[in-house]
Motif scaffolding. Structure first.
Motif, PDB file in Angstrom:
ATOM      1  N   LYS A  25     -46.203 -14.190 -27.397  1.00 27.90           N
ATOM      2  CA  LYS A  25     -46.841 -15.262 -26.603  1.00 27.90           C
ATOM      3  C   LYS A  25     -48.054 -15.856 -27.306  1.00 27.90           C
ATOM      4  CE  LYS A  25     -47.729 -12.698 -23.094  1.00 27.90           C
ATOM      5  NZ  LYS A  25     -47.009 -11.519 -23.547  1.00 27.90           N
ATOM      6  N   PHE A  27     -48.951 -15.614 -30.459  1.00 27.00           N
ATOM      7  CA  PHE A  27     -48.510 -16.251 -31.702  1.00 27.00           C
ATOM      8  C   PHE A  27     -47.992 -17.666 -31.404  1.00 27.00           C
ATOM      9  CE2 PHE A  27     -44.620 -17.321 -34.056  1.00 27.00           C
ATOM     10  CZ  PHE A  27     -45.176 -17.560 -35.308  1.00 27.00           C
ATOM     11  N   MET A 270     -39.905 -13.546 -38.933  1.00 21.42           N
ATOM     12  CA  MET A 270     -40.290 -13.835 -40.318  1.00 21.42           C
ATOM     13  C   MET A 270     -41.380 -12.865 -40.764  1.00 21.42           C
ATOM     14  SD  MET A 270     -38.450 -16.409 -41.310  1.00 21.42           S
ATOM     15  CE  MET A 270     -39.166 -17.478 -42.528  1.00 21.42           C
TER      16      MET A 270
HETATM   17  N1  LIG Z   1     -41.374 -14.924 -35.166  1.00 19.01           N
HETATM   18  C1  LIG Z   1     -41.999 -13.791 -35.507  1.00 19.01           C
HETATM   19  N2  LIG Z   1     -41.663 -13.138 -36.643  1.00 19.01           N
HETATM   20  C2  LIG Z   1     -42.271 -11.974 -36.988  1.00 19.01           C
HETATM   21  N3  LIG Z   1     -43.234 -11.376 -36.249  1.00 19.01           N
HETATM   22  C3  LIG Z   1     -43.606 -11.972 -35.103  1.00 19.01           C
HETATM   23  C4  LIG Z   1     -43.030 -13.214 -34.664  1.00 19.01           C
HETATM   24  N4  LIG Z   1     -43.627 -13.553 -33.494  1.00 19.01           N
HETATM   25  C5  LIG Z   1     -44.527 -12.598 -33.220  1.00 19.01           C
HETATM   26  N5  LIG Z   1     -44.533 -11.649 -34.164  1.00 19.01           N
HETATM   27  C6  LIG Z   1     -45.343 -10.400 -34.207  1.00 19.01           C
HETATM   28  O1  LIG Z   1     -45.273  -9.767 -32.956  1.00 19.01           O
HETATM   29  C7  LIG Z   1     -46.525  -9.187 -32.610  1.00 19.01           C
HETATM   30  C8  LIG Z   1     -46.830  -9.524 -31.174  1.00 19.01           C
HETATM   31  O2  LIG Z   1     -47.124 -10.911 -31.055  1.00 19.01           O
HETATM   32  P1  LIG Z   1     -48.158 -11.453 -29.978  1.00 19.01           P
HETATM   33  O3  LIG Z   1     -48.166 -12.921 -30.111  1.00 19.01           O
HETATM   34  O4  LIG Z   1     -49.439 -10.727 -30.063  1.00 19.01           O
HETATM   35  O5  LIG Z   1     -47.368 -11.017 -28.647  1.00 19.01           O
HETATM   36  P2  LIG Z   1     -47.854 -11.125 -27.126  1.00 19.01           P
HETATM   37  O6  LIG Z   1     -48.956 -12.112 -27.063  1.00 19.01           O
HETATM   38  O7  LIG Z   1     -46.631 -11.561 -26.392  1.00 19.01           O
HETATM   39  O8  LIG Z   1     -48.271  -9.756 -26.721  1.00 19.01           O
HETATM   40  C9  LIG Z   1     -47.558  -9.756 -33.571  1.00 19.01           C
HETATM   41  O9  LIG Z   1     -48.099  -8.719 -34.313  1.00 19.01           O
HETATM   42  C10 LIG Z   1     -46.803 -10.690 -34.473  1.00 19.01           C
HETATM   43  O10 LIG Z   1     -47.055 -10.359 -35.812  1.00 19.01           O
END
Ligand SMILES: Nc1ncnc2c1ncn2[C@@H]1O[C@H](COP(=O)(O)OP(=O)(O)O)[C@@H](O)[C@H]1O
Ligand SMILES: [Mg+2]
Length: 330
Positions: A25, A27, A270
């Protein structure tokens, strides 16, 4: 920042939620924001993942600024005064609870104050990064805005959690169409307590039931089902078959809930993403690949959606704080 005229809101408010944590989310919030800003839109990112605020990390901003936590602790008069610029043109940031971690308690009226103030911020898009799950504090930021985004990874449990989230959001939204302690609320509660899945009933059945009492009440629910138009993003996909999971979720939502879910995009896993977070620079600033193109695709789809007005909901319900009876997906 300037304030809009009270009667004319030009921004699109998009809450970004998920049933399960760690699905991307934050990200996505940051990278959709950067992509929209590069398309010429003015964007404000709001960190509403209180207790787990980390959007600043993705943006390379120090966790020392006043934000929503300050506002909730009555140390700031307006949200507007808390909005800060980022290193990206046209991209602004409203921090979370960096200065008030864990001490932040959200009361219903405070949430409502935030929800009412957001449309007054001047921007084309306001993206809300929410926490994971179906806690009422999260649902209440999701349901007033008909075009929220639900993020999931292509795993069965995550997809079921995404479905549960949408069901809970819809249940709460339908419930709040009617005044506190009304007969309709009792009927709605009963309806959601029974098994909905596999019974051949969708919320249109509920609308019919309510119509038996009063035509207008049935119509209110039908209107809600037509207005509620969330989008789903499948993130961290790894195989061609993962792509179909968004379509499947769309079909189940139509059949069981009676709502249209837009499939906004499929994003691949990725390896560079975690490096970009460590490097504190948004991924799509430094990469031109299939993931950044897919993000552009999501933004183009968002641009095409005709913005709906926010969903009118009844307020002032202390009893709603413990209300989450939509239950897990079966
Ligand atoms: N498309 C992607 N490819 C590789 N890693 C991803 C991708 N999207 C998110 N991540 C990884 O997943 C982890 C969780 O993402 P985050 O945005 O913090 O999730 P949330 O906010 O939903 O808890 C991060 O460490 C990020 O590196
Ligand atoms: Mg997050």
């Amino acid at each position: 920042m300037l304030r809009n005229a009270d009667t004319f809101f030009m921004n699109r408010i998009i809450p970004i939620a998920s049933g399960k944590g760690g699905v991307g989310k934050s990200f996505l919030t940051v990278n959709l924001g950067v992509t929209l800003a590069r398309m010429g839109k003015t964007v404000i990112l709001v960190d509403l993942d209180l207790g787990g605020s980390n959007l600043h990390t993705f943006l390379g901003i120090k966790n020392s600024r006043a934000g929503i936590g300050t506002y909730l602790n009555k140390q700031a008069d307006s949200l507007e005064s808390l909005v800060i610029p980022t290193s990206v043109d046209r991209l602004y940031f409203l921090p979370g609870d960096g200065l008030y971690t864990s001490a932040v308690q959200q009361h219903y009226f405070q949430k409502m104050k935030i929800i009412k103030e957001l449309p007054h911020l001047v921007a084309d898009y306001i993206l809300l990064d929410l926490g994971a799950g179906t806690n009422h504090n999260i649902l209440d930021y999701f349901i007033p805005f008909p075009q929220g985004i639900i993020v999931t990874v292509p795993e069965t449990t995550a997809i079921l959690n995404a479905y549960s989230f949408l069901k809970s959001a819809l249940a709460r939204s339908v419930y709040r169409q009617f005044p506190p302690r009304s007969e309709e609320r009792v009927l709605i509660q009963e309806f959601f307590r029974q098994r909905l899945e596999g019974s051949g009933t969708s919320l249109f059945t509920l609308a019919d039931k309510l119509s038996e009492h009063n035509q207008d009440q049935g119509k209110a629910v039908r209107n809600l089902l037509e207005t509620f138009y969330p989008g789903v993003i499948i993130n961290m996909g790894r195989s061609v078959s993962d792509r179909d999971l968004g379509k499947n979720l769309r079909i189940i939502c139509r059949k069981n809930l009676g709502i249209s879910l837009q499939y906004l995009g499929y994003l691949e896993w990725m390896p560079g993403v975690s490096r970009s977070i460590t490097g504190r620079s948004p991924y799509c600033l430094d990469h031109q690949d299939q993931l950044s193109s897919a993000l552009e695709g999501v933004c183009r789809r968002l641009e095409k959606i005709v913005p709906e007005k926010s969903i009118p909901l009844f307020e002032g319900d202390e009893d709603l704080d413990n209300l989450n009876w939509a239950g897990p997906a079966r």
